[in-house]
Design a protein around this motif. Structure first.
Motif, mmCIF file in Angstrom:
data_model
loop_
_atom_site.group_PDB
_atom_site.id
_atom_site.type_symbol
_atom_site.label_atom_id
_atom_site.label_comp_id
_atom_site.label_asym_id
_atom_site.label_seq_id
_atom_site.Cartn_x
_atom_site.Cartn_y
_atom_site.Cartn_z
ATOM 1 N N MET A 151 50.542 33.588 48.893
ATOM 2 C CA MET A 151 49.855 33.419 47.641
ATOM 3 C C MET A 151 50.862 33.551 46.494
ATOM 4 O O MET A 151 50.832 32.771 45.573
ATOM 5 C CB MET A 151 48.730 34.454 47.533
ATOM 6 N N PHE A 152 51.747 34.542 46.601
ATOM 7 C CA PHE A 152 52.717 34.757 45.541
ATOM 8 C C PHE A 152 53.745 33.636 45.503
ATOM 9 O O PHE A 152 54.234 33.291 44.442
ATOM 10 C CB PHE A 152 53.399 36.121 45.704
ATOM 11 N N GLN A 153 54.071 33.062 46.667
ATOM 12 C CA GLN A 153 55.021 31.955 46.685
ATOM 13 C C GLN A 153 54.432 30.729 46.005
ATOM 14 O O GLN A 153 55.114 30.052 45.252
ATOM 15 C CB GLN A 153 55.421 31.628 48.125
ATOM 16 N N ARG B 48 48.138 31.001 39.135
ATOM 17 C CA ARG B 48 47.744 32.200 39.889
ATOM 18 C C ARG B 48 46.667 31.920 40.938
ATOM 19 O O ARG B 48 46.665 32.517 42.000
ATOM 20 C CB ARG B 48 47.258 33.268 38.915
ATOM 21 N N HIS B 49 45.753 31.020 40.664
ATOM 22 C CA HIS B 49 44.642 30.705 41.580
ATOM 23 C C HIS B 49 45.207 29.982 42.809
ATOM 24 O O HIS B 49 45.816 28.912 42.683
ATOM 25 C CB HIS B 49 43.619 29.827 40.858
ATOM 26 N N GLY C 59 47.797 25.433 45.339
ATOM 27 C CA GLY C 59 47.982 24.569 46.507
ATOM 28 C C GLY C 59 47.738 23.106 46.184
ATOM 29 O O GLY C 59 48.465 22.218 46.644
ATOM 30 N N GLN C 60 46.726 22.836 45.377
ATOM 31 C CA GLN C 60 46.455 21.452 44.977
ATOM 32 C C GLN C 60 47.601 20.889 44.139
ATOM 33 O O GLN C 60 47.963 19.721 44.276
ATOM 34 C CB GLN C 60 45.128 21.368 44.213
ATOM 35 N N GLU D 233 33.658 39.213 50.231
ATOM 36 C CA GLU D 233 32.772 38.209 49.641
ATOM 37 C C GLU D 233 33.022 38.006 48.150
ATOM 38 O O GLU D 233 32.977 36.880 47.659
ATOM 39 C CB GLU D 233 31.312 38.577 49.900
ATOM 40 N N GLU D 234 33.283 39.081 47.432
ATOM 41 C CA GLU D 234 33.529 38.960 45.995
ATOM 42 C C GLU D 234 34.767 38.102 45.728
ATOM 43 O O GLU D 234 34.760 37.221 44.873
ATOM 44 C CB GLU D 234 33.709 40.356 45.381
ATOM 45 N N PHE D 235 35.840 38.337 46.487
ATOM 46 C CA PHE D 235 37.070 37.555 46.344
ATOM 47 C C PHE D 235 36.811 36.082 46.618
ATOM 48 O O PHE D 235 37.176 35.215 45.839
ATOM 49 C CB PHE D 235 38.150 38.097 47.291
ATOM 50 N N TRP D 236 36.168 35.793 47.758
ATOM 51 C CA TRP D 236 35.942 34.401 48.145
ATOM 52 C C TRP D 236 34.962 33.707 47.202
ATOM 53 O O TRP D 236 35.157 32.538 46.852
ATOM 54 C CB TRP D 236 35.460 34.316 49.593
ATOM 55 N N ASP D 237 33.902 34.410 46.775
ATOM 56 C CA ASP D 237 32.952 33.812 45.829
ATOM 57 C C ASP D 237 33.654 33.424 44.534
ATOM 58 O O ASP D 237 33.461 32.326 44.012
ATOM 59 C CB ASP D 237 31.793 34.770 45.527
ATOM 60 N N GLU D 238 34.465 34.329 44.020
ATOM 61 C CA GLU D 238 35.199 34.053 42.783
ATOM 62 C C GLU D 238 36.152 32.874 42.977
ATOM 63 O O GLU D 238 36.244 31.990 42.135
ATOM 64 C CB GLU D 238 35.970 35.301 42.367
ATOM 65 N N LEU D 239 36.840 32.866 44.093
ATOM 66 C CA LEU D 239 37.803 31.810 44.380
ATOM 67 C C LEU D 239 37.130 30.447 44.510
ATOM 68 O O LEU D 239 37.608 29.450 43.967
ATOM 69 C CB LEU D 239 38.530 32.156 45.690
ATOM 70 N N LEU D 240 36.007 30.409 45.215
ATOM 71 C CA LEU D 240 35.347 29.135 45.493
ATOM 72 C C LEU D 240 34.446 28.664 44.358
ATOM 73 O O LEU D 240 34.057 27.493 44.332
ATOM 74 C CB LEU D 240 34.553 29.241 46.802
#
Length: 182
Positions: free
Chosen positions: A1-3, A11-12, A17-18, A124-131
């Motif tokens: 993630m940091f790379q 940061r996202h 990645g996109q 779930e909080e991490f993934w919900d925010e991310l998605l």
């Protein structure tokens, strides 16, 4: 993630990645590893997300190489991207349970045992925010242990048990054929 962040300034992890995918001349996949949170595989048309397996980490030496070897296995065997991430996460996690690289990398038995236990680190909080971010994907596939197969909008939840069952069959077949050592 940091790379991914250091290469793009974003940061996202999905957006980073996109961006890497856009910049790559012949790049078809970008994988962002996020340690204990899991990994994301991004193509031009889809995003696959797989939370990490919960393990007691002894040593992370060799985890990245083990992860990449499992990605190659998934690619060579034309596996769905979420299955490829699942096995890569399992191999990396099983390697982290040992001490050092070399002969201490994950064994097939450890990987199978880890997948059968199906103990995901679902934050779930991490993934919900991310998605929930506007990530511009036709399809997002998310590995979930909730036992739900189905889609809402562009999010497709895939049941971990279904993926693991299919992977175990592939691994056992590959082992019997001599394509994977124990």
């Amino acid at each position: 993630m940091f790379q991914a962040e250091s290469l793009t300034g974003i940061r996202h992890p999905i957006l980073a990645g996109q961006e890497l995918l856009r910049k790559g001349q012949r790049t078809n996949w970008v994988i962002v590893k996020m340690g204990s949170r899991g990994s994301i595989l991004i193509t031009k048309s889809s995003i696959s997300c797989a939370p990490a397996f919960k393990v007691n980490v002894t040593d992370t030496v060799g985890c990245g190489d083990s992860f990449v070897a499992a990605v190659a296995f998934g690619f060579i065997h034309n596996m769905p991207t979420v299955s490829t991430l699942t096995i890569a996460n399992a191999v990396g996690a099983a390697t982290a349970m040992g001490c050092g690289a070399g002969r201490n990398v994950a064994t097939l038995g450890q990987v199978i045992e880890l997948m059968r236990a199906s103990n995901l680190n679902e934050d779930e909080e991490f993934w919900d925010e991310l998605l929930n971010e506007d990530v511009h994907a036709q399809e997002i596939t998310f590995l979930s242990k909730l036992g739900i197969n189905g889609s809402t909008n562009h999010l497709n939840r895939v049941d971990l048990q279904k993926v693991v069952s299919e992977l175990l069959l592939k691994l056992e077949y590959a082992w019997l054929e001599g394509k994977v050592s124990s």
